[in-house]
Design an enzyme around this catalytic site. Structure first.
Site, PDB file in Angstrom:
ATOM      1  N   VAL A 141      -2.479  10.892 -15.226  1.00 46.76           N
ATOM      2  CA  VAL A 141      -1.545  10.693 -14.109  1.00 46.76           C
ATOM      3  C   VAL A 141      -2.217  11.047 -12.784  1.00 46.76           C
ATOM      4  CG1 VAL A 141       0.452  11.148 -15.602  1.00 46.76           C
ATOM      5  CG2 VAL A 141      -0.558  13.058 -14.332  1.00 46.76           C
ATOM      6  N   ASP A 142      -3.559  11.290 -12.820  1.00 46.00           N
ATOM      7  CA  ASP A 142      -4.233  11.864 -11.656  1.00 46.00           C
ATOM      8  C   ASP A 142      -4.703  10.848 -10.609  1.00 46.00           C
ATOM      9  OD1 ASP A 142      -6.635  10.782 -12.790  1.00 46.00           O
ATOM     10  OD2 ASP A 142      -7.104  12.673 -13.798  1.00 46.00           O
ATOM     11  N   HIS A 183       1.142   6.738 -18.548  1.00 45.20           N
ATOM     12  CA  HIS A 183       2.016   7.918 -18.459  1.00 45.20           C
ATOM     13  C   HIS A 183       2.457   8.200 -17.034  1.00 45.20           C
ATOM     14  CE1 HIS A 183       0.279   9.458 -22.567  1.00 45.20           C
ATOM     15  NE2 HIS A 183       1.160   8.491 -22.707  1.00 45.20           N
ATOM     16  N   CYS A 210      18.026  14.624  -4.869  1.00 46.62           N
ATOM     17  CA  CYS A 210      18.008  13.237  -4.401  1.00 46.62           C
ATOM     18  C   CYS A 210      18.981  13.096  -3.237  1.00 46.62           C
ATOM     19  CB  CYS A 210      18.423  12.321  -5.558  1.00 46.62           C
ATOM     20  SG  CYS A 210      18.682  10.612  -5.062  1.00 46.62           S
ATOM     21  N   CYS A 243      22.109  10.782  -4.603  1.00 41.59           N
ATOM     22  CA  CYS A 243      23.116  11.178  -5.602  1.00 41.59           C
ATOM     23  C   CYS A 243      23.151  12.668  -5.880  1.00 41.59           C
ATOM     24  CB  CYS A 243      22.884  10.399  -6.904  1.00 41.59           C
ATOM     25  SG  CYS A 243      21.434  10.993  -7.814  1.00 41.59           S
ATOM     26  N   GLY A 270     -12.575  10.236 -23.774  1.00 41.29           N
ATOM     27  CA  GLY A 270     -11.979  11.504 -23.339  1.00 41.29           C
ATOM     28  C   GLY A 270     -10.528  11.691 -23.717  1.00 41.29           C
ATOM     29  N   THR A 271     -10.149  11.190 -24.877  1.00 37.32           N
ATOM     30  CA  THR A 271      -8.775  11.434 -25.335  1.00 37.32           C
ATOM     31  C   THR A 271      -8.800  12.025 -26.732  1.00 37.32           C
ATOM     32  OG1 THR A 271      -6.641  10.437 -25.897  1.00 37.32           O
ATOM     33  CG2 THR A 271      -8.561   8.958 -25.975  1.00 37.32           C
ATOM     34  N   PRO A 289     -17.002  14.679 -26.495  1.00 39.14           N
ATOM     35  CA  PRO A 289     -17.880  15.722 -27.049  1.00 39.14           C
ATOM     36  C   PRO A 289     -17.378  16.272 -28.382  1.00 39.14           C
ATOM     37  CG  PRO A 289     -16.787  16.513 -25.041  1.00 39.14           C
ATOM     38  CD  PRO A 289     -16.351  15.096 -25.241  1.00 39.14           C
TER      39      PRO A 289
HETATM   40  C1  BJW Z   1     -13.984  15.134 -22.908  1.00 44.74           C
HETATM   41  C2  BJW Z   1     -14.610  15.872 -21.950  1.00 44.74           C
HETATM   42  C3  BJW Z   1     -15.573  15.207 -21.217  1.00 44.74           C
HETATM   43  C4  BJW Z   1     -13.212  17.174 -22.849  1.00 44.74           C
HETATM   44  N1  BJW Z   1     -15.811  13.917 -21.462  1.00 44.74           N
HETATM   45  N2  BJW Z   1     -14.248  13.857 -23.137  1.00 44.74           N
HETATM   46  C5  BJW Z   1       4.498   8.490 -33.911  1.00 44.74           C
HETATM   47  C6  BJW Z   1       4.094   9.527 -34.722  1.00 44.74           C
HETATM   48  C7  BJW Z   1       4.269  10.860 -34.332  1.00 44.74           C
HETATM   49  C8  BJW Z   1       4.858  11.171 -33.113  1.00 44.74           C
HETATM   50  C9  BJW Z   1       5.257  10.154 -32.292  1.00 44.74           C
HETATM   51  C10 BJW Z   1       5.077   8.835 -32.697  1.00 44.74           C
HETATM   52  N3  BJW Z   1       5.543   8.035 -31.702  1.00 44.74           N
HETATM   53  C11 BJW Z   1       6.007   8.821 -30.706  1.00 44.74           C
HETATM   54  C12 BJW Z   1       5.840  10.116 -31.043  1.00 44.74           C
HETATM   55  C13 BJW Z   1       6.232  11.271 -30.216  1.00 44.74           C
HETATM   56  C14 BJW Z   1       5.272  11.591 -29.102  1.00 44.74           C
HETATM   57  C15 BJW Z   1       3.923  11.958 -29.701  1.00 44.74           C
HETATM   58  O1  BJW Z   1       2.990  11.190 -29.716  1.00 44.74           O
HETATM   59  N4  BJW Z   1       3.789  13.182 -30.136  1.00 44.74           N
HETATM   60  C16 BJW Z   1       2.504  13.653 -30.673  1.00 44.74           C
HETATM   61  C17 BJW Z   1       2.194  15.010 -30.098  1.00 44.74           C
HETATM   62  C18 BJW Z   1       2.511  13.590 -32.149  1.00 44.74           C
HETATM   63  N5  BJW Z   1       5.147  10.489 -28.140  1.00 44.74           N
HETATM   64  C19 BJW Z   1       6.058  10.317 -27.191  1.00 44.74           C
HETATM   65  O2  BJW Z   1       7.054  11.039 -27.127  1.00 44.74           O
HETATM   66  C20 BJW Z   1       5.857   9.166 -26.219  1.00 44.74           C
HETATM   67  N6  BJW Z   1       7.059   8.440 -26.095  1.00 44.74           N
HETATM   68  C21 BJW Z   1       7.501   7.618 -27.044  1.00 44.74           C
HETATM   69  O3  BJW Z   1       6.862   7.350 -28.034  1.00 44.74           O
HETATM   70  O4  BJW Z   1       8.720   7.106 -26.776  1.00 44.74           O
HETATM   71  C22 BJW Z   1       9.383   6.292 -27.749  1.00 44.74           C
HETATM   72  C23 BJW Z   1      10.690   5.862 -27.134  1.00 44.74           C
HETATM   73  C24 BJW Z   1      11.016   4.517 -27.146  1.00 44.74           C
HETATM   74  C25 BJW Z   1      12.223   4.102 -26.591  1.00 44.74           C
HETATM   75  C26 BJW Z   1      13.081   5.043 -26.018  1.00 44.74           C
HETATM   76  C27 BJW Z   1      12.754   6.372 -25.992  1.00 44.74           C
HETATM   77  C28 BJW Z   1      11.537   6.799 -26.546  1.00 44.74           C
HETATM   78  C29 BJW Z   1       5.562   9.706 -24.824  1.00 44.74           C
HETATM   79  C30 BJW Z   1       4.282  10.447 -24.729  1.00 44.74           C
HETATM   80  C31 BJW Z   1       4.128  11.009 -23.327  1.00 44.74           C
HETATM   81  C32 BJW Z   1       2.961  11.947 -23.206  1.00 44.74           C
HETATM   82  N7  BJW Z   1       3.034  12.609 -21.943  1.00 44.74           N
HETATM   83  C33 BJW Z   1       1.990  13.509 -21.552  1.00 44.74           C
HETATM   84  C34 BJW Z   1       2.375  14.148 -20.202  1.00 44.74           C
HETATM   85  C35 BJW Z   1       2.205  13.134 -19.062  1.00 44.74           C
HETATM   86  C36 BJW Z   1       2.499  13.727 -17.740  1.00 44.74           C
HETATM   87  C37 BJW Z   1       1.556  14.836 -17.370  1.00 44.74           C
HETATM   88  O5  BJW Z   1       0.316  14.662 -17.303  1.00 44.74           O
HETATM   89  O6  BJW Z   1       2.056  15.921 -17.130  1.00 44.74           O
HETATM   90  O7  BJW Z   1       0.750  12.810 -21.423  1.00 44.74           O
HETATM   91  S1  BJW Z   1       1.583  14.740 -22.796  1.00 44.74           S
HETATM   92  C38 BJW Z   1      -0.166  14.700 -22.555  1.00 44.74           C
HETATM   93  O8  BJW Z   1      -0.871  14.152 -23.701  1.00 44.74           O
HETATM   94  C39 BJW Z   1      -0.379  13.727 -21.409  1.00 44.74           C
HETATM   95  C40 BJW Z   1      -1.641  13.046 -21.816  1.00 44.74           C
HETATM   96  O9  BJW Z   1      -1.758  11.824 -21.133  1.00 44.74           O
HETATM   97  C41 BJW Z   1      -1.473  12.912 -23.314  1.00 44.74           C
HETATM   98  C42 BJW Z   1      -2.730  12.663 -24.064  1.00 44.74           C
HETATM   99  O10 BJW Z   1      -3.613  13.701 -23.923  1.00 44.74           O
HETATM  100  P1  BJW Z   1      -5.163  13.372 -23.756  1.00 44.74           P
HETATM  101  O11 BJW Z   1      -5.392  12.603 -22.531  1.00 44.74           O
HETATM  102  O12 BJW Z   1      -5.691  12.820 -25.008  1.00 44.74           O
HETATM  103  O13 BJW Z   1      -5.750  14.825 -23.450  1.00 44.74           O
HETATM  104  P2  BJW Z   1      -6.106  16.009 -24.448  1.00 44.74           P
HETATM  105  O14 BJW Z   1      -6.147  17.250 -23.655  1.00 44.74           O
HETATM  106  O15 BJW Z   1      -5.271  15.989 -25.645  1.00 44.74           O
HETATM  107  O16 BJW Z   1      -7.581  15.666 -24.965  1.00 44.74           O
HETATM  108  C43 BJW Z   1      -8.674  15.700 -24.098  1.00 44.74           C
HETATM  109  C44 BJW Z   1      -9.898  15.155 -24.851  1.00 44.74           C
HETATM  110  O17 BJW Z   1     -10.960  15.094 -23.936  1.00 44.74           O
HETATM  111  C45 BJW Z   1     -10.360  16.041 -26.021  1.00 44.74           C
HETATM  112  O18 BJW Z   1     -10.580  15.201 -27.153  1.00 44.74           O
HETATM  113  C46 BJW Z   1     -11.676  16.627 -25.525  1.00 44.74           C
HETATM  114  O19 BJW Z   1     -12.621  16.824 -26.566  1.00 44.74           O
HETATM  115  C47 BJW Z   1     -12.130  15.548 -24.575  1.00 44.74           C
HETATM  116  N8  BJW Z   1     -13.010  15.998 -23.530  1.00 44.74           N
HETATM  117  N9  BJW Z   1     -14.051  17.162 -21.976  1.00 44.74           N
HETATM  118  C48 BJW Z   1     -15.114  13.293 -22.464  1.00 44.74           C
HETATM  119  N10 BJW Z   1     -16.248  15.867 -20.240  1.00 44.74           N
END
Ligand code: BJW
Length: 245
Positions: A105-106, A121, A148, A151, A188-189, A215
């Protein structure tokens, strides 16, 4: 030192017609933005980010969640895109077709110069009414969070929390690019959060090579065609150099 770039992978990138990319927090780590599953620092070290990025947390303690996003917005505002973001700009410039889907989101991809970016996201720089979902400029409004002007509901960041749907146009674009591309990069995810974590599998089901840049090992690693084990700021410029240099 990260892993070397296989010659076959460099040739695949150089010859790719459509490149699709998924990025996560790791690509911004070298810009000083903490990843989601890293320990938080300072005031925020007592909290798990996963516990703050939920509608339930906002309903329980809107001030806490608002202040956490204020802190992150300020941090992101001071951050600069790094060599990993810039390498993706270069791939977009060189490849005939390119789609970048980010979970971040950055806004750092756009600031680096990427054009075709699907923000799955949302964006920390936008604020919306939590009821009406209309965009509101919070500057000059009092309150943490402010209300808001239309509202009276609390304002919130325009990001996707757990349990909320992703913007349909953006996630559809990510899935269709993964189906149609001839090279997919996952950068990086942690590949844990759905539905973004499912996107690379669309490429794999189509027989398209998937490259992971990270990594650390993730659930995608055993399925990836190539793994560039190292930081994105090192591995992506190395990949670009090997493909186009
Ligand atoms: C490096 C590095 C370097 C370090 N170079 N790499 C199916 C199965 C199970 C669960 C679910 C499912 N479907 C849905 C779910 C529920 C849920 C979910 O997935 N839960 C899991 C925890 C299991 N998903 C949801 O709820 C989603 N919504 C949804 O599915 O809605 C359905 C729906 C339909 C209709 C009506 C209503 C609902 C929404 C997910 C939203 C996620 N939001 C966040 C916050 C965003 C805002 C904010 O930033 O504050 O998004 S949570 C957080 O995780 C954020 C990130 O974008 C996201 C992913 O994280 P990311 O980017 O992978 O980061 P990290 O920290 O996890 O990993 C970093 C990586 O970088 C690591 O691997 C390091 O090794 C690496 N790294 N340095 C390269 N230099």
């Amino acid at each position: 030192m990260g892993s070397p770039v296989p010659r076959e992978l460099a040739a695949a990138l150089a010859g790719a017609r459509l490149v699709a990319v998924m990025t996560g927090a790791g690509i911004s780590a070298e810009s000083g933005v903490p990843t989601f599953r890293d320990a938080q620092t300072g005031l925020w070290e007592r909290y798990e980010p996963q516990d703050l990025a939920t509608p339930e947390a906002f309903a329980r303690d809107p001030r806490l969640v608002w202040e956490w996003y204020e802190w992150r917005r300020e941090l992101v505002g001071r951050a600069e895109p790094n060599a990993g973001h810039e390498a993706l700009v270069e791939i977009e410039r060189r490849a005939p077709g390119f789609t970048l889907a980010t979970q971040n989101v950055d806004g750092l991809h756009r600031r680096a110069g990427s054009r075709q970016v699907a923000e799955l996201h949302g964006s920390i720089s936008r604020t919306v009414c939590s009821e009406e979902r209309t965009a509101v400029d919070p500057r000059g409004l009092d309150g943490k969070p402010p209300r808001c002007p239309g509202c009276g509901a609390f304002l919130r960041p325009d990001v996707v929390w757990f349990g909320e749907p992703l913007p349909p146009g953006e996630i559809d674009l990510a899935f269709s690019a993964a189906r149609e591309c001839d090279l997919f990069l996952s950068v990086g995810t942690s590949s844990l959060v759905q539905p973004a974590a499912s996107v690379p599998y669309e490429a794999l089901y189509s027989g398209t090579p998937v490259v992971e840049v990270n990594p650390e090992e993730t659930p995608l690693t055993p399925h990836a065609s190539h793994v560039l084990r190292g930081p994105a700021g090192e591995m992506l410029p190395a990949l670009v150099g090997a493909a186009y240099g």
